[in-house]
Design a protein around this motif. Structure first.
Motif, PDB file in Angstrom:
ATOM      1  N   THR A  46      26.508  10.429  -8.526  1.00 18.91           N
ATOM      2  CA  THR A  46      27.580   9.995  -7.623  1.00 18.91           C
ATOM      3  C   THR A  46      27.690   8.481  -7.562  1.00 18.91           C
ATOM      4  O   THR A  46      28.769   7.948  -7.335  1.00 18.91           O
ATOM      5  CB  THR A  46      27.356  10.551  -6.206  1.00 18.91           C
ATOM      6  OG1 THR A  46      26.053  10.157  -5.761  1.00 18.91           O
ATOM      7  CG2 THR A  46      27.475  12.054  -6.181  1.00 18.91           C
ATOM      8  N   GLU A  47      26.569   7.785  -7.782  1.00 17.48           N
ATOM      9  CA  GLU A  47      26.579   6.327  -7.728  1.00 17.48           C
ATOM     10  C   GLU A  47      26.788   5.705  -9.105  1.00 17.48           C
ATOM     11  O   GLU A  47      27.002   4.497  -9.220  1.00 17.48           O
ATOM     12  CB  GLU A  47      25.263   5.816  -7.136  1.00 17.48           C
ATOM     13  CG  GLU A  47      25.018   6.311  -5.728  1.00 17.48           C
ATOM     14  CD  GLU A  47      23.606   6.000  -5.260  1.00 17.48           C
ATOM     15  OE1 GLU A  47      22.906   5.208  -5.917  1.00 17.48           O
ATOM     16  OE2 GLU A  47      23.201   6.558  -4.230  1.00 17.48           O
ATOM     17  N   GLY A  48      26.665   6.505 -10.158  1.00 16.24           N
ATOM     18  CA  GLY A  48      26.862   6.008 -11.505  1.00 16.24           C
ATOM     19  C   GLY A  48      25.772   5.062 -11.985  1.00 16.24           C
ATOM     20  O   GLY A  48      26.030   4.162 -12.776  1.00 16.24           O
ATOM     21  N   ARG A  49      24.547   5.248 -11.526  1.00 22.62           N
ATOM     22  CA  ARG A  49      23.460   4.377 -11.973  1.00 22.62           C
ATOM     23  C   ARG A  49      22.281   5.208 -12.453  1.00 22.62           C
ATOM     24  O   ARG A  49      22.093   6.340 -12.037  1.00 22.62           O
ATOM     25  CB  ARG A  49      23.016   3.415 -10.873  1.00 22.62           C
ATOM     26  CG  ARG A  49      22.378   4.066  -9.676  1.00 22.62           C
ATOM     27  CD  ARG A  49      21.980   3.018  -8.622  1.00 22.62           C
ATOM     28  NE  ARG A  49      21.452   3.671  -7.440  1.00 22.62           N
ATOM     29  CZ  ARG A  49      20.161   3.941  -7.249  1.00 22.62           C
ATOM     30  NH1 ARG A  49      19.280   3.598  -8.157  1.00 22.62           N
ATOM     31  NH2 ARG A  49      19.756   4.548  -6.155  1.00 22.62           N
ATOM     32  N   MET A 108      14.044   8.627  -1.780  1.00 24.94           N
ATOM     33  CA  MET A 108      13.409   7.864  -2.857  1.00 24.94           C
ATOM     34  C   MET A 108      13.517   8.615  -4.186  1.00 24.94           C
ATOM     35  O   MET A 108      13.503   8.015  -5.249  1.00 24.94           O
ATOM     36  CB  MET A 108      11.925   7.617  -2.544  1.00 24.94           C
ATOM     37  CG  MET A 108      11.680   6.553  -1.519  1.00 24.94           C
ATOM     38  SD  MET A 108       9.919   6.330  -1.154  1.00 24.94           S
ATOM     39  CE  MET A 108       9.210   6.143  -2.765  1.00 24.94           C
ATOM     40  N   TRP A 109      13.634   9.928  -4.094  1.00 23.55           N
ATOM     41  CA  TRP A 109      13.760  10.781  -5.282  1.00 23.55           C
ATOM     42  C   TRP A 109      15.223  11.087  -5.607  1.00 23.55           C
ATOM     43  O   TRP A 109      15.511  11.830  -6.526  1.00 23.55           O
ATOM     44  CB  TRP A 109      13.004  12.087  -5.061  1.00 23.55           C
ATOM     45  CG  TRP A 109      11.541  11.895  -5.179  1.00 23.55           C
ATOM     46  CD1 TRP A 109      10.665  11.508  -4.203  1.00 23.55           C
ATOM     47  CD2 TRP A 109      10.777  12.050  -6.356  1.00 23.55           C
ATOM     48  NE1 TRP A 109       9.409  11.418  -4.716  1.00 23.55           N
ATOM     49  CE2 TRP A 109       9.445  11.754  -6.038  1.00 23.55           C
ATOM     50  CE3 TRP A 109      11.074  12.411  -7.663  1.00 23.55           C
ATOM     51  CZ2 TRP A 109       8.423  11.800  -6.968  1.00 23.55           C
ATOM     52  CZ3 TRP A 109      10.056  12.477  -8.590  1.00 23.55           C
ATOM     53  CH2 TRP A 109       8.746  12.164  -8.242  1.00 23.55           C
ATOM     54  N   GLY A 110      16.152  10.552  -4.817  1.00 25.06           N
ATOM     55  CA  GLY A 110      17.559  10.834  -5.048  1.00 25.06           C
ATOM     56  C   GLY A 110      17.991  12.172  -4.493  1.00 25.06           C
ATOM     57  O   GLY A 110      19.039  12.689  -4.845  1.00 25.06           O
ATOM     58  N   ILE A 111      17.189  12.749  -3.611  1.00 23.41           N
ATOM     59  CA  ILE A 111      17.510  14.043  -3.005  1.00 23.41           C
ATOM     60  C   ILE A 111      18.070  13.773  -1.612  1.00 23.41           C
ATOM     61  O   ILE A 111      17.377  13.260  -0.730  1.00 23.41           O
ATOM     62  CB  ILE A 111      16.258  14.946  -2.934  1.00 23.41           C
ATOM     63  CG1 ILE A 111      15.759  15.236  -4.349  1.00 23.41           C
ATOM     64  CG2 ILE A 111      16.556  16.231  -2.175  1.00 23.41           C
ATOM     65  CD1 ILE A 111      14.452  15.994  -4.411  1.00 23.41           C
ATOM     66  N   SER A 132      21.240  18.351 -10.296  1.00 19.28           N
ATOM     67  CA  SER A 132      21.794  18.810  -9.025  1.00 19.28           C
ATOM     68  C   SER A 132      23.197  18.205  -8.944  1.00 19.28           C
ATOM     69  O   SER A 132      23.588  17.453  -9.842  1.00 19.28           O
ATOM     70  CB  SER A 132      20.919  18.351  -7.849  1.00 19.28           C
ATOM     71  OG  SER A 132      21.081  16.975  -7.611  1.00 19.28           O
ATOM     72  N   PRO A 133      23.971  18.484  -7.895  1.00 22.08           N
ATOM     73  CA  PRO A 133      25.316  17.908  -7.836  1.00 22.08           C
ATOM     74  C   PRO A 133      25.348  16.376  -7.908  1.00 22.08           C
ATOM     75  O   PRO A 133      26.330  15.805  -8.364  1.00 22.08           O
ATOM     76  CB  PRO A 133      25.843  18.400  -6.490  1.00 22.08           C
ATOM     77  CG  PRO A 133      25.136  19.690  -6.281  1.00 22.08           C
ATOM     78  CD  PRO A 133      23.759  19.475  -6.839  1.00 22.08           C
TER      79      PRO A 133
END
Length: 144
Positions: A46-49, A108-111, A132-133
């Motif tokens: 979603t953030e494109g990084r 921190m894990w992007g969850i 995940s999405p």
């Protein structure tokens, strides 16, 4: 009579030893998924990084347990896991991370949602890729 006992006693001991050794072992139930996978990249869709962890970062999957572990940079986040082989999905629930500190550890894990469901893109003996999405994990071969 002594001759019968000398044959029966070692046989009985052997059978009991085999039963004891095989009954105490927990075999993997998730096939190739079970193991300690090192995370090479985390793509925040979603953030494109894309993030490449600078410290050893692992996803440990075993039986119904998941541990997200960053050595020397944040400890371990433990949770429950359910692997659906037919749908190629892994759902993870972190029941002990319901407060603000717990959600921070998961971020921190992007969850960003708890529980979270990952679709398995690739799983073989050499690589695990889960999406995940909003997140994509890429890992090389598991360490045992």
């Amino acid at each position: 009579m002594k001759r019968k006992i000398s044959y029966i006693l070692p046989l009985l001991c052997s059978v009991l030893t085999v039963i004891a050794v095989t009954s105490c072992r927990k075999a993997p139930i998730n096939g190739k998924l079970d193991g300690q996978w090192q995370v090479m990249t985390i793509e925040h869709l979603t953030e494109g990084r894309t993030e490449t962890p600078h410290v050893a970062t692992y996803i440990d999957l075993n039986l119904h347990v998941v541990n997200l572990r960053r050595n020397s940079a944040g400890g371990t986040v433990a949770g429950n896991m359910n692997y659906d082989k037919t749908a190629s999905t892994v759902s993870m629930d972190f029941p002990y991370n319901q407060d603000s500190d717990g959600f921070l550890a998961l971020r921190m894990w992007g969850i960003y949602t708890n529980p979270v469901v990952f679709e398995i893109i690739k799983l073989d003996g050499k690589q695990l890729v889960m999406r995940s999405p909003c997140l994509l994990y890429t890992s090389p071969s598991p360490r045992d």
